[in-house]
Design an enzyme around this catalytic site. Structure first.
Site, PDB file in Angstrom:
ATOM      1  N   ASP A   1      52.723  92.491  -1.721  1.00 22.02           N
ATOM      2  CA  ASP A   1      53.706  92.631  -2.236  1.00 22.02           C
ATOM      3  C   ASP A   1      55.156  93.051  -1.372  1.00 22.02           C
ATOM      4  OD1 ASP A   1      54.815  92.675  -5.079  1.00 22.02           O
ATOM      5  OD2 ASP A   1      55.687  93.823  -4.288  1.00 22.02           O
TER       6      ASP A   1
ATOM      7  N   LYS B   1      48.977  95.666 -10.520  1.00 18.09           N
ATOM      8  CA  LYS B   1      49.547  96.424  -9.410  1.00 18.09           C
ATOM      9  C   LYS B   1      49.577  97.539  -8.777  1.00 18.09           C
ATOM     10  CE  LYS B   1      52.789  93.939  -8.024  1.00 18.09           C
ATOM     11  NZ  LYS B   1      53.023  92.633  -7.869  1.00 18.09           N
TER      12      LYS B   1
HETATM   13  N1  GLU Z   1      52.867  90.236  -5.560  1.00 13.70           N
HETATM   14  C1  GLU Z   1      53.176  88.933  -5.802  1.00 13.70           C
HETATM   15  C2  GLU Z   1      53.105  89.457  -7.534  1.00 13.70           C
HETATM   16  O1  GLU Z   1      54.415  90.133  -7.968  1.00 13.70           O
HETATM   17  C3  GLU Z   1      51.775  88.505  -5.469  1.00 13.70           C
HETATM   18  C4  GLU Z   1      50.020  89.331  -6.086  1.00 13.70           C
HETATM   19  C5  GLU Z   1      49.153  88.657  -5.860  1.00 13.70           C
HETATM   20  O2  GLU Z   1      48.976  87.533  -4.882  1.00 13.70           O
HETATM   21  O3  GLU Z   1      47.934  89.161  -6.445  1.00 13.70           O
HETATM   22  O4  GLU Z   1      52.766  88.262  -8.391  1.00 13.70           O
END
Ligand code: GLU
Length: 446
Positions: A165, A125
């Site tokens: 996100d 992340k």
């Molecule tokens: N932010 C989204 C999650 O919490 C998607 C992450 C992504 O597609 O890599 O899963």
């Protein structure tokens, strides 16, 4: 002292990052049955110690020029948590609440979520404490370009693949990808997901998190002899995840009666449907509060309140952010006789509230499983980029639906194996964990 308690105590003694500790405690405390069974092996390879220490935490300065010509400085982050199953994968969050603890908890959760999708993706992340609200387009572009000037050296289609996100949608992804392309001098669009359709994005990716959550709920309801049709839904948020959930709930005959923002919540007795769902996109683009919805459609607005326990319904779906549901909210939810809570945001429920809801017999779909549809379609976007072709809407949607059914089946299998009854929370943690642990052992100690 058990291996789990020992590891937990050690982390608590060393770390004071509230959100990260919350996520670690929630996962570790549910791993009892599997860790007891393989305690010696897991201890030998220090699986729990290694799984709670990120592979790498990158923190950097992001300096950019605002519209007045002044220099602004923000913090940038990328936490690469675990790549036992595949390249690091996870979104970028631009929000003033972003700090290392939030990044670590999200990357930790992502590791198990991505494992549940059964696609080859590790967990990561990233993001920044940059607040996109009130910023001009030019400011957002310059911020994204500066952010990528550092991030580019840490990412790649085979190493680490960011996405969106909170605060990072199609616009930001476009600027980030454009900056990456210019820096490396090659068109490698598998480096980031959530892209626009014209430059390698996938159909259904914007809808995927919401669609996936509703598909997952549909599976749960099947087991209860129920269906989405005719049910009333209490949602929070008004962003991408809320929007996708509304679309699918409406399509399957349910009714969404609440939405929320940083400023309060609205109650729309008639249901959030038709052009009202489209209006959410406009609200998001302009970063308006939820009051804009009440003003436009003349529905009641409750300033500075959350919808939990205030409105009757069948399903509660927190879709906004972490820790939206505390113990008082959980009590109110139980009091209202709500049968299902589907966590569509990441870790929207505090640990004591989560425990309370499960103990009281509420069927709780944990975020790792329920919101995995977003990253799952990101995984499918990566596949399409590698194949250099684009699947149809129907193809992607069918794959997404199969993935969500498969996640539910994996959880059922774990619940059966370890005699957990129908405990989706423990089932999801164990199912996600087992694959990662197995790969870590196979790949050796490092
Ligand atoms: N932010 C989204 C999650 O919490 C998607 C992450 C992504 O597609 O890599 O899963």
């Amino acid at each position: 002292m058990s291996y789990i308690s020992q590891v937990l105590e050690n982390i608590k003694a060393k770390e004071n990052q509230a959100e990260f500790l919350q996520a670690v405690e929630e996962v570790l405390s549910s791993l009892g049955p599997v860790v007891e069974e393989k305690e010696e092996l897991y201890k030998k390879y220090a699986i729990l110690e290694r799984l709670t220490e990120p592979d790498r935490q990158i923190i950097f300065r992001v300096a950019w020029t605002d519209d007045l010509g002044n220099t602004q400085v923000n913090k940038g982050y990328r936490v690469q948590f675990n790549n036992a199953l595949g390249p690091y994968k996870g979104g970028l969050r631009f929000h003033p609440t972003v700090n290392l603890s939030v990044m670590k908890f999200l990357a930790f959760e992502q590791t198990f979520k991505n494992s549940l999708t059964s696609l080859p993706m590790g967990g990561a992340k990233g993001g920044s404490d940059f607040d996109p609200r009130g910023k001009s387009d030019g400011e957002i572009m310059r911020f994204c370009q500066s952010f990528m000037t550092e991030l580019y050296r840490h990412i790649g289609a085979q190493t680490d693949v960011p996405a969106g996100d909170l605060g990072v949608g199609a616009k930001e992804i476009g600027y980030l990808f454009g900056a990456y392309k210019r820096i490396i001098g090659a068109y490698e669009n598998g480096v980031i997901t959530g892209k626009g359709l014209s430059y390698g994005g996938s159909l259904i990716r914007p809808e995927a998190t919401g669609f996936g959550a509703v598909y997952f709920l549909r599976e749960i309801m099947k087991g209860q002899g129920e269906e989405i049709k005719g049910k009333t839904f209490i949602l929070s948020g008004y962003g991408n995840v809320t929007w996708g959930s509304c679309l699918k709930i409406n399509e399957l005959g349910g009714k969404v009666v609440t939405l929320s923002g940083h400023d309060g919540f609205i109650y729309d007795e008639e249901g959030v449907k038709g052009e009202k769902v489209e209006f959410l996109e406009e609200m998001r683009a302009k970063r308006l509060g939820i009051k804009a919805y009440a003003d436009k459609y003349g529905v009641p607005f409750y300033p500075n309140q959350k919808p939990w326990g205030k409105i009757k319904g069948d399903v509660v779906m927190p879709c906004a952010t972490q820790n939206e549901i505390d113990i008082e909210d959980a009590k109110a939810i139980v009091q209202m006789g709500i049968k299902y809570v589907v966590e569509v945001a990441n870790m929207p429920t505090k640990n004591d509230a989560l425990k309370y809801l499960v103990e009281k017999g509420v069927i709780l779909a944990p975020s790792k499983a329920a919101n995995a549809g977003g990253v799952a379609v990101s995984g499918l976007e990566m596949s399409q980029n590698s194949l250099k072709l684009a699947w149809t809407k129907e193809e992607v949607d069918e794959k997404l639906s199969n993935i969500m059914v498969n996640i539910h089946n994996q959880i059922l299998a774990v619940c059966q194996k370890y005699n957990l009854g129908y405990d989706l929370v423990r089932g999801a943690n164990i199912a996600g964990f087992e694959k990662v642990a197995e790969a870590m052992i196979a790949e050796g100690v490092y």
